[in-house]
Design a protein around this motif. Structure first.
Motif, PDB file in Angstrom:
ATOM      1  N   ASP A 189       0.812  -1.336  -0.091  1.00 20.67           N
ATOM      2  CA  ASP A 189       0.054   0.079   0.017  1.00 20.67           C
ATOM      3  C   ASP A 189       0.853   1.359   0.068  1.00 20.67           C
ATOM      4  OD1 ASP A 189      -2.051  -1.494   0.102  1.00 20.67           O
ATOM      5  OD2 ASP A 189      -2.332  -1.654   2.363  1.00 20.67           O
ATOM      6  N   GLY A 190       1.732   1.270  -0.598  1.00 21.27           N
ATOM      7  CA  GLY A 190       2.823   2.529  -0.964  1.00 21.27           C
ATOM      8  C   GLY A 190       3.836   2.707   0.364  1.00 21.27           C
ATOM      9  N   VAL A 191       4.083   1.708   1.128  1.00 23.72           N
ATOM     10  CA  VAL A 191       4.925   1.722   2.271  1.00 23.72           C
ATOM     11  C   VAL A 191       5.965   0.535   2.146  1.00 23.72           C
ATOM     12  CG1 VAL A 191       4.890   1.610   4.918  1.00 23.72           C
ATOM     13  CG2 VAL A 191       3.132   2.752   3.681  1.00 23.72           C
ATOM     14  N   ALA A 192       7.006   0.965   2.472  1.00 27.76           N
ATOM     15  CA  ALA A 192       8.067   0.418   2.205  1.00 27.76           C
ATOM     16  C   ALA A 192       8.664  -0.435   3.451  1.00 27.76           C
ATOM     17  CB  ALA A 192       9.548   1.247   1.642  1.00 27.76           C
ATOM     18  N   PHE A 193       8.735  -1.790   3.147  1.00 20.97           N
ATOM     19  CA  PHE A 193       9.132  -2.560   4.456  1.00 20.97           C
ATOM     20  C   PHE A 193      10.277  -3.072   4.192  1.00 20.97           C
ATOM     21  CE2 PHE A 193       4.614  -2.232   4.674  1.00 20.97           C
ATOM     22  CZ  PHE A 193       4.181  -2.133   6.103  1.00 20.97           C
ATOM     23  N   ILE A 194      11.195  -3.519   5.217  1.00 13.47           N
ATOM     24  CA  ILE A 194      12.159  -4.502   5.099  1.00 13.47           C
ATOM     25  C   ILE A 194      11.912  -5.718   5.728  1.00 13.47           C
ATOM     26  CG2 ILE A 194      14.195  -2.614   5.549  1.00 13.47           C
ATOM     27  CD1 ILE A 194      14.151  -3.202   8.448  1.00 13.47           C
ATOM     28  N   GLN A 195      12.509  -6.737   5.399  1.00  8.90           N
ATOM     29  CA  GLN A 195      12.043  -8.065   5.788  1.00  8.90           C
ATOM     30  C   GLN A 195      13.210  -8.726   6.374  1.00  8.90           C
ATOM     31  OE1 GLN A 195       9.250 -10.422   3.215  1.00  8.90           O
ATOM     32  NE2 GLN A 195      10.566 -12.160   3.372  1.00  8.90           N
ATOM     33  N   VAL A 196      13.169  -9.244   7.920  1.00  3.42           N
ATOM     34  CA  VAL A 196      14.355  -9.578   8.602  1.00  3.42           C
ATOM     35  C   VAL A 196      14.110 -10.775   9.556  1.00  3.42           C
ATOM     36  CG1 VAL A 196      15.060  -6.979   8.641  1.00  3.42           C
ATOM     37  CG2 VAL A 196      13.545  -7.638  10.470  1.00  3.42           C
ATOM     38  N   HIS A 197      15.264 -11.208  10.092  1.00  4.88           N
ATOM     39  CA  HIS A 197      15.280 -12.279  10.973  1.00  4.88           C
ATOM     40  C   HIS A 197      14.693 -11.450  12.540  1.00  4.88           C
ATOM     41  CE1 HIS A 197      17.469 -15.739   9.302  1.00  4.88           C
ATOM     42  NE2 HIS A 197      18.309 -14.765   8.595  1.00  4.88           N
TER      43      HIS A 197
END
Length: 286
Positions: A189-197
């Motif tokens: 939805d237009g928001v940037a997420f990091i994907q992490v441990h």
């Protein structure tokens, strides 16, 4: 949207995970609430263990106040020393712990020093106290890692494994985002997420295992200080590999190696050696 935390492969989507709660006009950090609750329950655990082993439970109220105060100071000093660049231009920020910045090893060192002085003055057994407190300490760590969850800190590098956690870029410290994490940004939805441990989760679960081992092992100890050594070795064993995943490592100056990882390995070797040496000596004597 920057309050959202997702575990996409587990089907968990938390829409609003706040960092603070407002009470009578004052903002109280969930980080602090979790830490305090953990401390209070830990004191109850220590008093119960003291009663079970024939000690005065009330003594552990005094010890808890001394140990907790010294532990917080030690945890902050340890963190600031190895993250000095974050504080050298704003020394007053050293006093602000609401946003995190407490290192467990510093807390253990600070608490041990204070308890050792107390036991010396009161002519008590330092190792008996630390054996009694071991399960309390590890329970406090189990709770404390969930304070990291609310603060969006103590996470690892990029992963797409089953437990992968997604955090909004705007909700985390930018210096903890690695190049690989930037390359695998997820946009929702237009928001940037990091994907992490979710290393906070790994450590919390590991510590539950350590606690269960201590509960079983306490009836099989052969010398004072053995349960405390078992705690340090058990925790260190997990921390050694979990620390290697984290992106907020505290590094030794010049050599640039993770200080907590090195300390964990050292504690595993030393404490395992102490346990084996004492048990072999007693067996030989018998």
């Amino acid at each position: 949207m920057d309050m959202q935390i997702n575990f996409p492969h587990l089907g968990i989507h938390l829409e609003h995970v706040g960092k603070t709660v407002t009470v009578f006009g004052f903002d109280i950090a969930y980080y602090g609430i979790v830490i305090v609750i953990g401390m209070l329950i830990a004191v109850v655990i220590a008093m119960h263990e003291a009663k079970r082993t024939g000690q005065d439970p009330d003594k552990y109220i005094d010890l808890a106040m001394i140990g907790i105060a010294a532990g917080i100071v030690g945890a902050r000093i340890y963190y600031v020393i190895f993250a000095w660049d974050n504080y050298k231009d704003d020394l007053l920020s050293i006093l602000n712990i609401r946003q995190g910045g407490l290192a467990i090893y510093g807390g253990i060192i600070g608490a041990c020093i204070a308890v050792a002085i107390y036991c010396r003055v009161m002519k008590g057994s330092f190792f008996q106290v630390m054996d009694t407190a071991s399960m309390s300490i590890v329970f406090g760590q189990i709770m404390g890692r969930w304070g990291n969850f609310f603060n969006r800190e103590a996470f690892g590098g990029y992963t797409d494994n089953l437990f992968a956690m997604q955090l909004p870029v705007s909700a985390v410290r930018q210096n903890e985002i690695t190049q690989e994490m930037w390359e695998h940004l997820v946009t929702i939805d237009g928001v940037a997420f990091i994907q992490v441990h979710p290393t906070f989760l790994y450590e919390s679960l590991w510590n539950i295992g350590v606690l269960l081992v201590l509960i079983w092992y306490r009836k099989h100890t052969k010398f004072r200080g053995e349960l405390f050594c078992m705690y340090l070795a058990g925790y260190g064993l997990g921390r050694a590999w979990i620390e290697g995943l984290r992106t907020d490592q505290l590094l030794l100056p010049v050599v640039g190696l993770p200080v907590s990882q090195l300390l964990s390995i050292l504690l595993v070797l030393v404490c395992a050696g102490i346990i084996l040496w004492n048990r072999m000596r007693r067996k030989t004597t018998a």
